[in-house]
Design an enzyme around this catalytic site. Sequence first.
Site, short mmCIF file in Angstrom:
data_model
loop_
_atom_site.label_atom_id
_atom_site.label_comp_id
_atom_site.label_asym_id
_atom_site.label_seq_id
_atom_site.Cartn_x
_atom_site.Cartn_y
_atom_site.Cartn_z
N VAL A 72 -7.22 34.65 -27.77
CA VAL A 72 -7.00 34.96 -29.19
C VAL A 72 -7.16 33.62 -29.90
CG1 VAL A 72 -5.33 35.69 -30.93
CG2 VAL A 72 -5.44 36.89 -28.76
N LYS A 140 -31.00 29.99 -29.35
CA LYS A 140 -30.83 29.10 -30.51
C LYS A 140 -31.72 27.86 -30.30
CE LYS A 140 -26.38 30.16 -32.46
NZ LYS A 140 -25.15 29.59 -32.99
N HIS A 148 -24.34 38.46 -27.68
CA HIS A 148 -23.10 38.60 -28.45
C HIS A 148 -23.00 40.00 -29.06
CE1 HIS A 148 -22.45 34.06 -29.47
NE2 HIS A 148 -22.75 34.25 -28.21
N GLU A 167 -14.90 40.22 -30.50
CA GLU A 167 -16.22 39.64 -30.19
C GLU A 167 -16.37 39.58 -28.67
OE1 GLU A 167 -18.68 35.88 -31.76
OE2 GLU A 167 -17.21 35.33 -30.23
N ALA A 179 -23.06 26.15 -21.69
CA ALA A 179 -22.37 26.26 -22.99
C ALA A 179 -21.08 25.43 -22.99
CB ALA A 179 -22.07 27.72 -23.31
#
Length: 230
Positions: A72, A140, A148, A167, A179
């Site tokens: 969260v 990207k 996503h 998400e 990442a």
Amino acid sequence: MENELQKYFLGQDSSLSLEQLDAFFQNTKKFSDMLMMYQCAIREIRTKFEILNDDLSYRNNRNPIEMIKSRVKKPQSILEKLQRKNLELSVSSVMENLNDVAGVRVICSFVDDIYKVAEMFTRQDDVTVLEVKDYIKNPKPNGYRSYHMIVEIPVFFADRKQPVKVEVQFRTIAMDFWASLEHGMKYKKDMPDAEELIAELKDCADVIAKTDLRMQDINQRLQALSHPEE
Ligand code: 0O2
């Protein structure tokens, strides 16, 4: 309540440090109720992926999901994002405008597992897909790759059914490794060696993408040897 919150942060008390604001949010009942709601939504989503993984493992004798991570968003990051986007500082504004307060990351073995698992997940009739960004097919410029999705699921509480946005990011193990390393660049873009590091990372991302596909191909050939009749 929300207007009071808004006045509190935008008014004469705007000199409060983020740590103080953080503490304030943690102690605000409405805010902590909201965080609890997102935590429950994460549990629902995690269970869905755990069940899918168990079922696929039972049927095919292999686990397409290597790991599930979740979090969260920290109160401080929620606040920073609202401020950055010039949005109202309130619980209803968070729920309306931020899609990534609850985040689940599904780490798969191979790229084709990502699409299979994502499809099985979105076929479930209590999952509503609000948005999809395919950074695997369209990486990207820095080389970032992941799939996503923003979904909405119902969470059942004692007195109500609450739709909650989550998400979900799908990645291979290699994409996740990349990442995590690249995340370190976030606050270092002005460092002397930054340009060289950015280029190096982009190169690594491209090598990883090719290796992911080669390993997927090897796996498919191995599977064909084990089950020639299929
Ligand atoms: P954290 O700490 O992981 O939560 P939005 O969230 O809608 O304002 P955007 O850019 O439209 O922003 O969302 P997008 O592209 O779906 O990316 C959101 C999340 O994906 C990021 O969350 C990261 O987790 C991850 N991500 C996206 N681009 C990159 C990247 O170039 N490198 C890395 N390492 N991760 C990336 P946060 O909030 O930035 O971070």
